[in-house]
Design a protein around this motif. Sequence first.
Motif, PDB file in Angstrom:
ATOM      1  N   VAL A   5      29.533  37.817  47.333  1.00  0.00           N
ATOM      2  CA  VAL A   5      28.966  39.132  47.047  1.00  0.00           C
ATOM      3  C   VAL A   5      27.589  38.935  46.416  1.00  0.00           C
ATOM      4  O   VAL A   5      27.415  38.093  45.538  1.00  0.00           O
ATOM      5  N   GLY A  65      29.019  42.324  50.713  1.00  0.00           N
ATOM      6  CA  GLY A  65      30.146  41.411  50.573  1.00  0.00           C
ATOM      7  C   GLY A  65      30.402  40.674  51.871  1.00  0.00           C
ATOM      8  O   GLY A  65      30.196  41.209  52.965  1.00  0.00           O
ATOM      9  N   ALA A  86      32.722  39.557  40.303  1.00  0.00           N
ATOM     10  CA  ALA A  86      33.844  39.212  41.173  1.00  0.00           C
ATOM     11  C   ALA A  86      34.981  38.694  40.302  1.00  0.00           C
ATOM     12  O   ALA A  86      34.766  38.291  39.149  1.00  0.00           O
ATOM     13  N   TYR A 166      34.362  42.289  44.365  1.00  0.00           N
ATOM     14  CA  TYR A 166      35.049  41.313  45.227  1.00  0.00           C
ATOM     15  C   TYR A 166      36.156  40.617  44.445  1.00  0.00           C
ATOM     16  O   TYR A 166      35.970  40.224  43.290  1.00  0.00           O
ATOM     17  N   TYR A 167      37.304  40.466  45.107  1.00  0.00           N
ATOM     18  CA  TYR A 167      38.432  39.706  44.580  1.00  0.00           C
ATOM     19  C   TYR A 167      38.732  38.528  45.503  1.00  0.00           C
ATOM     20  O   TYR A 167      38.621  38.647  46.732  1.00  0.00           O
ATOM     21  N   LEU A 454      34.646  32.314  45.592  1.00  0.00           N
ATOM     22  CA  LEU A 454      33.743  33.419  45.263  1.00  0.00           C
ATOM     23  C   LEU A 454      32.287  32.966  45.241  1.00  0.00           C
ATOM     24  O   LEU A 454      31.386  33.732  45.581  1.00  0.00           O
TER      25      LEU A 454
END
Length: 509
Positions: A5, A65, A86, A166-167, A454
């Motif tokens: 992201v 993303g 994130a 974001y996850y 991430l």
Amino acid sequence: MRAVVEKFSLTLSPPSLADQRSDERRLREALAETLGVAPEIPLALLRKLPEVLRAGDFKISAVVGKKEHSWKVLGVYPGEGPEPLALAIDLGSTGVVLYLVDPQRGEVLARHSFPNPQIPYGEDILTRLHLASRPEGLEEIRRTTVEGLAREIRQLVGSDLKRLFYYALCGNTTMTHFLLGLPTRWLYREPYIPAVNWLEVLRAREVGLPGPPEALIFLFPSGGSYFGGDLLAGLYYVGLHRREGLALFVDVGTNAEVVLGNRDFLLACAGAAGPALEGGILSCGMQAAPGAVERVRWEDGRFVYQTIGGERPRGICGSGAIDLLAALFLSGLLSPEGVFRPEKAPERFREIKGEPAFVLADEEETAQGRPLYLTQGEVKDLIRSKGAMFTILRVLCESLGVGFEDLEEIFIAGSFGNHIDPEAAVTIGMLPDLPRERFRPVGNAAGQGAVKFLLEGGFGELREILQKLTYLEMNVENRFMQLLTGALFLPHTDLDLFPSVKEKVARHG
């Protein structure tokens, strides 16, 4: 490598009679210059885009993303919008760990852990699976899991929740099925088939997690019922699939999961060696937390212990149990067969629950005013677990015709890996007798793998790991049962496998 992201500050050329591109095309083309591909823009943002562009006089910021093969615009703002955050989630069967990440700076801002919200339905996964075999039971577990996660996420992130775009979540196959409300009844019935292995990136709100409307979530895929996304995340973190030399990855949790390999192949297996080694089934067992006994030594004719945080002892965690077993063996109070010798130090033994027990700390020493002890039955459980672990490692190596001496490194993962002393683990015959510098504790490799994702967005690497992976079913390995018998002694019936322990025992008399 790019973070999954990112925020871009853009100055777009305003439309004119000579430039009548649509607002959507204007934004997509500007982002494509940086991303190398034009991102998709969801309808909800298209509805806002004309006003946002003009409110900022065509000076805007956009948060994008990453999906596996494309990018998606997650937010557009006039002027300078929020810096994206994130969150990495390690959804363990017993505990959950959250890592709040600043993806643009590559930093972990905060870490938070808490018990798995499913635990009230059963300490062990099989109890939860039984409940989930009914549709209403599965929905109850799903709702409890999502609500528990959302509550802790809100507590950790607070007012910055609007920045959480974001996850990345990893967990074993059962945990991800519970989270998504996917049927689990075929996970534990032969031939053990999950509902799904690899899911495309989803909107976080589809799962039920908080954040901006377009926030995304990536769930680490599984390689099968027994090879979950948590193990994949751990392998991704340590880079076993990119190594030239041979190495082992060992993750001790509810089960012991082991992978042997390098850049050419990955051979995996799992076995029920975990609970006792984590301290989970001991009367005085506890997770690795403040007050847990994590170190025990036999020094100058006495037992010396150390707790996490230096607090008064509350229980014994997995590394403490291994240390205690090794110290008892070296002191002579425990025979190679795993039988107590109370006559050698009667003041250290009591009868508890109808069986002999060694008392490590009496009532006056502990935080709860109760003794910390290890019973004869628990010693046998620990020996069975350590024997299973060693045998899994041995069968895995034998299946490829390699010896322990061929291993360049052994990565030890999990909360267990944060505290384990390889010297004690070798002494009891749990890990092979190799130079100690080859053992590399890596802590919560699964959670760190989610953080790494991430920051790097390694979709391709995860595909590569799964393609290289072969699963060895230990339940059908006759060799496992043949070798296990010898491993049910301290350290083993074949002392030539443990020359340093043989020498140490001789030195201690």
